[in-house]
Design an enzyme around this catalytic site. Structure first.
Site, PDB file in Angstrom:
ATOM      1  N   TRP A 195       6.880 -18.122  20.320  1.00 43.07           N
ATOM      2  CA  TRP A 195       7.349 -17.711  21.647  1.00 43.07           C
ATOM      3  C   TRP A 195       8.604 -18.442  22.099  1.00 43.07           C
ATOM      4  CZ3 TRP A 195       7.534 -22.211  24.134  1.00 43.07           C
ATOM      5  CH2 TRP A 195       6.613 -23.210  23.762  1.00 43.07           C
ATOM      6  N   LYS A 221       4.675  -9.427  13.872  1.00 39.42           N
ATOM      7  CA  LYS A 221       3.690  -9.814  14.872  1.00 39.42           C
ATOM      8  C   LYS A 221       4.294 -10.921  15.739  1.00 39.42           C
ATOM      9  CE  LYS A 221       0.757 -12.818  15.502  1.00 39.42           C
ATOM     10  NZ  LYS A 221       1.039 -12.960  16.933  1.00 39.42           N
ATOM     11  N   GLU A 257       8.457 -21.792   8.346  1.00 42.39           N
ATOM     12  CA  GLU A 257       9.219 -22.681   9.239  1.00 42.39           C
ATOM     13  C   GLU A 257       8.204 -23.319  10.161  1.00 42.39           C
ATOM     14  OE1 GLU A 257      12.188 -23.414   8.850  1.00 42.39           O
ATOM     15  OE2 GLU A 257      13.027 -21.757   7.690  1.00 42.39           O
ATOM     16  N   GLU A 267       4.374 -33.504  18.136  1.00 40.17           N
ATOM     17  CA  GLU A 267       5.522 -32.721  18.595  1.00 40.17           C
ATOM     18  C   GLU A 267       5.381 -32.549  20.117  1.00 40.17           C
ATOM     19  OE1 GLU A 267       5.744 -28.981  16.510  1.00 40.17           O
ATOM     20  OE2 GLU A 267       7.917 -29.008  16.524  1.00 40.17           O
ATOM     21  N   SER A 306      21.413 -25.597  14.662  1.00 38.62           N
ATOM     22  CA  SER A 306      21.168 -24.166  14.416  1.00 38.62           C
ATOM     23  C   SER A 306      22.491 -23.419  14.265  1.00 38.62           C
ATOM     24  CB  SER A 306      20.385 -23.549  15.572  1.00 38.62           C
ATOM     25  OG  SER A 306      19.172 -24.218  15.708  1.00 38.62           O
TER      26      SER A 306
HETATM   27  P1  ADP Z   1       2.350 -22.371  19.018  1.00 37.25           P
HETATM   28  O1  ADP Z   1       1.338 -23.471  19.115  1.00 37.25           O
HETATM   29  O2  ADP Z   1       3.744 -22.795  19.189  1.00 37.25           O
HETATM   30  O3  ADP Z   1       2.001 -21.132  19.795  1.00 37.25           O
HETATM   31  P2  ADP Z   1       1.298 -21.184  16.639  1.00 37.25           P
HETATM   32  O4  ADP Z   1       1.469 -21.658  15.246  1.00 37.25           O
HETATM   33  O5  ADP Z   1      -0.057 -21.240  17.236  1.00 37.25           O
HETATM   34  O6  ADP Z   1       2.353 -21.994  17.479  1.00 37.25           O
HETATM   35  O7  ADP Z   1       1.810 -19.689  16.791  1.00 37.25           O
HETATM   36  C1  ADP Z   1       2.914 -19.150  16.097  1.00 37.25           C
HETATM   37  C2  ADP Z   1       2.627 -17.702  15.771  1.00 37.25           C
HETATM   38  O8  ADP Z   1       1.485 -17.651  14.909  1.00 37.25           O
HETATM   39  C3  ADP Z   1       2.261 -16.816  16.970  1.00 37.25           C
HETATM   40  O9  ADP Z   1       2.766 -15.518  16.743  1.00 37.25           O
HETATM   41  C4  ADP Z   1       0.750 -16.816  16.932  1.00 37.25           C
HETATM   42  O10 ADP Z   1       0.181 -15.688  17.554  1.00 37.25           O
HETATM   43  C5  ADP Z   1       0.498 -16.795  15.442  1.00 37.25           C
HETATM   44  N1  ADP Z   1      -0.820 -17.309  15.026  1.00 37.25           N
HETATM   45  C6  ADP Z   1      -1.573 -18.259  15.594  1.00 37.25           C
HETATM   46  N2  ADP Z   1      -2.714 -18.456  14.904  1.00 37.25           N
HETATM   47  C7  ADP Z   1      -2.694 -17.595  13.862  1.00 37.25           C
HETATM   48  C8  ADP Z   1      -3.593 -17.288  12.776  1.00 37.25           C
HETATM   49  N3  ADP Z   1      -4.745 -17.941  12.617  1.00 37.25           N
HETATM   50  N4  ADP Z   1      -3.224 -16.336  11.896  1.00 37.25           N
HETATM   51  C9  ADP Z   1      -2.050 -15.685  12.038  1.00 37.25           C
HETATM   52  N5  ADP Z   1      -1.173 -15.919  13.025  1.00 37.25           N
HETATM   53  C10 ADP Z   1      -1.483 -16.852  13.932  1.00 37.25           C
END
Ligand code: ADP
Length: 483
Positions: A154, A178, A254, A385, A445
């Protein structure tokens, strides 16, 4: 708001806008007010499967299009994004919180990935050579890896999308994107723009969902996705890598960062303070490249800290839509609590607060720019972080000590160093275990540069000349030539 009303709110599958099969929707909220902006479709695993089927169906024809055709689509999309900068920036500020000036900068940065990869699309080369035996001719060509799953976070809602979509389109891959559930609107707007630019149906499919784990895992295990490109936390990255291992899916990851920023005694302090402001405060500190641990030589530490604190205290905190705002809200209450808990933990262990550190009253997820000195080595802020506007300063005596402390982390994304001594700059840069190093600058960046990390910060690179490689496979043809 017109920009919110006008953006599509459905799933984008096979070129059609569709509701989720279940009819469910998810709420997109404004972090500056806590109020709902709108509802968008909330996909279930069945919707995810339909999106993959659309991507698979479109793959062969898309791979067969002329590179010039793919290039021109990206170039047109670049032009449209630039022409719509104001609307896209406002949309991003509303769903994510960053000040409008930063949102405009992100629109330009995001568009640049499309321009860059429109140029790269027509430069995919191959090779032909005579084998050492003198008989065989070895022809090497490159083909798209196939249908890709792209998962974005996000914090940079538009740029994280274009940085993955750009090279996938250039390489001839079809896509299921997604986006993060907090910020789906920028991605949905992007789908509309790419359609207008001539992208054929099925090449880009978008599923917005609150059930990321439930939707993604079956897609990775289904045997049709050939590539995962993920930007997000290391914790989720590890889960996805394990899922990809089972079906041997290629990955670009990343992941998280814990960037050190080192200010040597011979730094130009004006440059160092300015660079630190950028490295720390861009995007309210919600960046995987954000300076997380600031190391300053003892001889300049006090002056550096007081100058930085003065700059931080002078920033205006408020809704990103208001002119004059320097620092918008954090993404949500969980993000704000995390930053505040880290500050409280550091203070409990002896840190001094030079500015900030107090939770403000009122609605919205605001957190004040905060500067801490005297961080004890056992403070959680050292290896977490922060993802917020909190500068944590420690001191060092020798170059070796600074390098060892900087490398003392499982992460290795960005690092920054400030010195006027070229020898030292190159020597230290070579010793730092990071994928990207800013020398006398707080910004690394750049669409033309390979973005990515080492250690547990990730695998692969995005942008630059190598960015398209992540979406291409080599194919080699053995051709014996008779005497
Ligand atoms: P943050 O903590 O910055 O939100 P995340 O790693 O949780 O970082 O989220 C990054 C992306 O990964 C988002 O699009 C989130 O919806 C997705 N995401 C989170 N958990 C999962 C999962 N178990 N499998 C696939 N995608 C996921």
């Amino acid at each position: 708001m017109t920009v919110v009303r006008d953006v599509p709110k459905q799933l984008f599958i096979g070129g059609d806008w569709q509701d989720a099969e279940s009819g469910r929707t998810l709420s997109v909220d404004d972090p500056a007010t806590g109020e709902e902006l709108c509802q968008v479709a909330d996909a279930s695993p069945a919707d995810g499967r339909r999106a993959v089927e659309a991507a698979v169906a479109a793959q062969a024809a898309w791979a067969a299009t002329a590179p010039r055709v793919r290039s021109e689509i990206l170039r047109r999309a670049y032009d449209i994004i630039i022409a719509r900068t104001e609307d896209l920036a406002l949309l991003m500020t509303l769903e994510m919180g960053k000040p409008l000036a930063e949102a405009r900068a992100e629109v330009a940065y995001a568009a640049e990935f499309f321009r860059w990869f429109s140029e790269e699309a027509v430069r995919v080369d191959g090779d032909m050579m005579t084998a050492p035996d003198g008989r065989n001719r070895l022809l090497v060509t490159r083909q798209p890896v196939g249908p890709c799953l792209l998962i974005t976070p996000w914090n940079f809602p538009l740029a994280m999308g274009t940085r993955k979509i750009g090279p996938a389109i250039a390489a001839g891959c079809t896509i299921v994107l997604k986006p993060a559930p907090q910020t789906p609107l920028s991605s949905l707007a992007l789908a509309e723009i790419l359609t207008e630019a001539g992208l054929p149906a099925g090449v880009l499919n978008i599923v917005t969902t609150t059930d990321a784990a439930g939707v993604v895992e079956p897609l990775l295990r289904g045997g049709q996705i050939r590539k995962l490109s993920f930007t997000g936390s290391t914790q989720v990255g590890r889960i996805l890598l394990a899922q990809c291992a089972d079906t041997v899916i290629r990955t670009s990851m990343e992941l998280g960062g814990n960037a050190p920023l080192i200010v040597f005694a011979d730094a130009d302090l004006d440059v160092a303070v300015e660079g630190t402001m950028v490295a720390k405060m861009r995007n309210m500190g919600e960046s995987c490249c954000a300076a997380n641990r600031i190391f300053v030589h003892t001889s300049v530490a006090e002056e550096f800290a007081s100058r930085l604190a003065a700059r931080m205290a002078a920033l205006t905190v408020g809704p990103g839509t208001e002119p004059g705002t320097d620092v918008g809200p954090l993404i949500d209450n969980a993000g704000r609590s995390k930053a505040h808990d880290l500050v409280r933990d550091a203070v409990k262990r002896g840190a001094t607060v030079l500015t900030g550190g107090e939770l403000p009253e009122g609605p919205g997820c605001f957190y004040p720019p905060t500067v801490l000195t005297g961080i004890a080595p056992d403070s959680a802020i050292i290896d977490t972080e922060i993802f917020g506007p909190v500068a944590a300063i420690r001191t060092f005596e020798t170059e070796d000590e600074a390098v060892a402390a900087a490398n003392d982390t499982e992460f290795g994304l960005a690092a920054y160093l400030f010195t006027q001594n070229l020898d030292r700059a190159l020597r230290v840069a070579e010793r730092l275990e990071s994928g990207m190093i800013g020398i006398n600058t707080g910004l690394v960046s750049n669409p033309a540069a390979p973005f990515g990390g080492v250690k547990q910060s990730g695998l692969g690179r995005e942008g630059g000349r190598v960015g398209i490689d992540e979406f291409l496979e080599y194919k080699y043809l053995a051709v014996p030539v008779g005497a």
